[in-house]
Design a protein around this motif. Structure first.
Motif, PDB file in Angstrom:
ATOM      1  N   ALA A  70      41.164  20.395   9.655  1.00  0.00           N
ATOM      2  CA  ALA A  70      40.752  19.572   8.502  1.00  0.00           C
ATOM      3  C   ALA A  70      39.243  19.648   8.334  1.00  0.00           C
ATOM      4  O   ALA A  70      38.510  19.829   9.299  1.00  0.00           O
ATOM      5  CB  ALA A  70      41.190  18.131   8.716  1.00  0.00           C
TER       6      ALA A  70
ATOM      7  N   ARG B 218      49.839  23.561   4.115  1.00  0.00           N
ATOM      8  CA  ARG B 218      48.608  23.056   3.514  1.00  0.00           C
ATOM      9  C   ARG B 218      48.758  21.599   3.095  1.00  0.00           C
ATOM     10  O   ARG B 218      49.833  21.146   2.717  1.00  0.00           O
ATOM     11  CB  ARG B 218      48.209  23.910   2.320  1.00  0.00           C
ATOM     12  CG  ARG B 218      47.539  25.196   2.730  1.00  0.00           C
ATOM     13  CD  ARG B 218      46.926  25.872   1.542  1.00  0.00           C
ATOM     14  NE  ARG B 218      46.140  27.028   1.969  1.00  0.00           N
ATOM     15  CZ  ARG B 218      45.630  27.908   1.140  1.00  0.00           C
ATOM     16  NH1 ARG B 218      45.798  27.776  -0.152  1.00  0.00           N
ATOM     17  NH2 ARG B 218      44.934  28.931   1.597  1.00  0.00           N
TER      18      ARG B 218
ATOM     19  N   SER C 254      46.252  17.625   3.423  1.00  0.00           N
ATOM     20  CA  SER C 254      45.011  16.969   3.823  1.00  0.00           C
ATOM     21  C   SER C 254      45.326  15.805   4.742  1.00  0.00           C
ATOM     22  O   SER C 254      46.390  15.176   4.640  1.00  0.00           O
ATOM     23  CB  SER C 254      44.232  16.482   2.594  1.00  0.00           C
ATOM     24  OG  SER C 254      45.006  15.560   1.859  1.00  0.00           O
TER      25      SER C 254
ATOM     26  N   ALA D 169      44.884  22.275  -0.928  1.00  0.00           N
ATOM     27  CA  ALA D 169      44.222  21.163  -0.256  1.00  0.00           C
ATOM     28  C   ALA D 169      43.230  21.710   0.749  1.00  0.00           C
ATOM     29  O   ALA D 169      43.075  22.910   0.906  1.00  0.00           O
ATOM     30  CB  ALA D 169      45.265  20.269   0.416  1.00  0.00           C
ATOM     31  N   ASP D 170      42.543  20.784   1.431  1.00  0.00           N
ATOM     32  CA  ASP D 170      41.455  21.207   2.291  1.00  0.00           C
ATOM     33  C   ASP D 170      41.828  21.194   3.766  1.00  0.00           C
ATOM     34  O   ASP D 170      40.953  21.271   4.616  1.00  0.00           O
ATOM     35  CB  ASP D 170      40.233  20.309   2.057  1.00  0.00           C
ATOM     36  CG  ASP D 170      40.535  18.832   2.349  1.00  0.00           C
ATOM     37  OD1 ASP D 170      41.700  18.519   2.682  1.00  0.00           O
ATOM     38  OD2 ASP D 170      39.617  18.008   2.248  1.00  0.00           O
ATOM     39  N   GLY D 171      43.075  21.095   4.095  1.00  0.00           N
ATOM     40  CA  GLY D 171      43.491  21.081   5.492  1.00  0.00           C
ATOM     41  C   GLY D 171      44.736  21.916   5.716  1.00  0.00           C
ATOM     42  O   GLY D 171      45.428  22.299   4.773  1.00  0.00           O
TER      43      GLY D 171
ATOM     44  N   SER E 263      41.372  28.516  14.261  1.00  0.00           N
ATOM     45  CA  SER E 263      41.409  28.333  12.810  1.00  0.00           C
ATOM     46  C   SER E 263      42.773  28.757  12.293  1.00  0.00           C
ATOM     47  O   SER E 263      43.543  29.434  12.992  1.00  0.00           O
ATOM     48  CB  SER E 263      40.323  29.187  12.144  1.00  0.00           C
ATOM     49  OG  SER E 263      40.667  30.568  12.236  1.00  0.00           O
TER      50      SER E 263
ATOM     51  N   SER F 279      38.971  30.403   3.703  1.00  0.00           N
ATOM     52  CA  SER F 279      39.918  30.620   2.623  1.00  0.00           C
ATOM     53  C   SER F 279      40.948  31.646   3.031  1.00  0.00           C
ATOM     54  O   SER F 279      40.623  32.657   3.655  1.00  0.00           O
ATOM     55  CB  SER F 279      39.179  31.107   1.368  1.00  0.00           C
ATOM     56  OG  SER F 279      38.218  30.164   0.969  1.00  0.00           O
TER      57      SER F 279
ATOM     58  N   SER G 234      39.410  19.750  13.838  1.00  0.00           N
ATOM     59  CA  SER G 234      38.524  19.503  12.702  1.00  0.00           C
ATOM     60  C   SER G 234      37.167  20.158  12.848  1.00  0.00           C
ATOM     61  O   SER G 234      36.446  20.321  11.885  1.00  0.00           O
ATOM     62  CB  SER G 234      38.333  17.991  12.522  1.00  0.00           C
ATOM     63  OG  SER G 234      37.801  17.423  13.704  1.00  0.00           O
TER      64      SER G 234
ATOM     65  N   PRO H 292      36.597  24.361  10.593  1.00  0.00           N
ATOM     66  CA  PRO H 292      37.106  24.333   9.227  1.00  0.00           C
ATOM     67  C   PRO H 292      37.758  25.649   8.859  1.00  0.00           C
ATOM     68  O   PRO H 292      37.233  26.712   9.171  1.00  0.00           O
ATOM     69  CB  PRO H 292      35.845  24.082   8.382  1.00  0.00           C
ATOM     70  CG  PRO H 292      34.712  24.526   9.236  1.00  0.00           C
ATOM     71  CD  PRO H 292      35.139  24.252  10.650  1.00  0.00           C
TER      72      PRO H 292
END
Length: 379
Positions: free
Chosen positions: A379, A246, A248, A293-295, A232, A279, A273, A276
């Motif tokens: 991601a 950071r 996506s 963003a989320d990735g 991670s 935070s 992927s 995940p």
């Protein structure tokens, strides 16, 4: 593989805040396991729960086939080496080492011949011969560390817990004691569980490495596996070897504030992927890009090459412009810092065995290039 220690769903809170949460863990016998994590990640709490200085609020702890949570610390048969050594100043080296044998509640050793024999045996093992009658204030920091270790080993535990045992030593002693601890453990065939906040120490000491992230296990694998493929972004951050950006994923590219970063033509075989990213903790985003963003896109410091700004990247490469800020000489390598156009600082490690790097001019622009398949995408 014989499992010597098992934790099942172990949790502990302080003031309503989780210190460790839902820990599931199996430690093999005759192994050296390092535990790495930031301050507050739960490293010391984990050791104290195993040792019996604290009790879990949920779950169970099994040592050598017997459940030990709820058992007093002095009855668990587990050794503990404290960071500050916790030696008795009024006792000499031999007296400190013998203390646990003489004063333990179960099977204390009172026969002087047997006591002297076991103390002498462990003194030879840790390299303290000739210092038996010295006061602990008369020996060096490295020697005091050996006394603390010997005091634990003389009781013949099957498991030894070490809470940052090298933290009070200078850099030279730490490097020397790392090798000595490994050799002592191998000679005894016991299991060491060694907590540290140093990524270098964690990677070099353990046969296996646990990375704790906010009270949970972020990864548990061989050190080489963790270093090459952190599970991670949090694990990558604790290794202090990756630049994290950071953004996506979008099709064959990773989109960030730098623009699209093309992924490997094979479909990005190094994608992560299935893991995940959690935070990012506050105060740890200095090497994380500014885009929300989320990735996360990770590229290791030593996978980046510094080039002249007019260079053209290869078909399988990515190159981004950056401004050189400063360098640190590390003997075998050079660590350089660059500012991207987004303001993010990127670190580049160049090994000098590969030849001298470019002569860099502060505030001048360069190209930072790496292979597309060197990146890991979360991601």
């Amino acid at each position: 593989m014989t499992v010597v220690l098992t934790l099942n769903d172990v949790s502990k809170t302080y003031g309503g805040k989780p210190a460790v949460s839902g820990i599931d863990l199996a430690i093999a016998g005759d192994s050296y396991v390092s535990v790495l994590g930031a301050s507050g990640s739960g490293k010391t709490t984990l050791l104290r729960l195993i040792a019996g200085f604290e009790e879990p609020e949920t779950g169970s702890i099994v040592f050598e086939g017997e459940r030990i949570d709820g058992t007093p610390a002095h009855e668990r048969g587990i050794g503990f080496v404290f960071q500050n050594f916790a030696l008795f100043p009024h006792l000499d080296v031999a007296g400190n080492i013998a203390f646990g044998l003489v004063n333990r509640r179960r099977d204390p050793v009172r026969d002087k011949a047997e006591l002297d024999r076991r103390v002498a045996e462990v003194i030879r093992l840790v390299g303290l011969t000739g210092l038996e009658r010295r006061g602990v204030s008369q020996i060096s920091g490295g020697q005091r560390q050996r006394v603390a270790l010997a005091r634990t080993l003389v009781t013949r535990p099957r498991l030894v817990l070490l809470d940052e045992p090298l933290g009070a030593l200078d850099a030279h002693l730490r490097a020397r004691m790392r090798d000595e601890l490994r050799q002592i453990r191998r000679s005894l065939g016991v299991t060491f569980l060694h907590v540290t906040g140093s990524e270098t120490e964690a990677l070099t000491m353990g046969d296996r490495l646990i990375v704790l992230d906010d009270g949970r296990i972020g990864q548990f694998a061989a050190p080489a596996t963790v270093y090459a493929a952190p599970a991670s972004p949090a694990v990558a951050r604790y290794l202090n070897a990756y630049n994290l950006i950071r953004g996506s994923r979008s099709g064959a590219s990773f989109v960030s504030a730098l623009g699209p970063l093309p992924l490997a033509a094979s479909g990005d075989a190094r994608s992560a992927s299935s893991n995940p990213p959690p935070s990012a903790p506050s105060g740890t985003s200095s090497n994380l890009g500014p885009a929300a963003a989320d990735g996360v896109y990770a590229i290791r410091h030593d996978r980046i090459e510094v080039r002249a700004p007019e260079s053209v990247p290869g078909a399988d490469e990515i190159m981004v412009p950056a401004r050189f800020v400063a360098s640190e000489y590390g003997g075998a390598s050079m660590l350089s810092f660059f500012a991207l156009d987004t303001g993010q600082i990127v670190e580049v490690e160049e090994h000098l065995s590969r030849g001298m790097p470019l002569s860099l001019v502060p505030n001048s622009r360069y190209g930072l290039a790496w292979k597309r398949d060197a990146a890991i995408v979360y991601a």
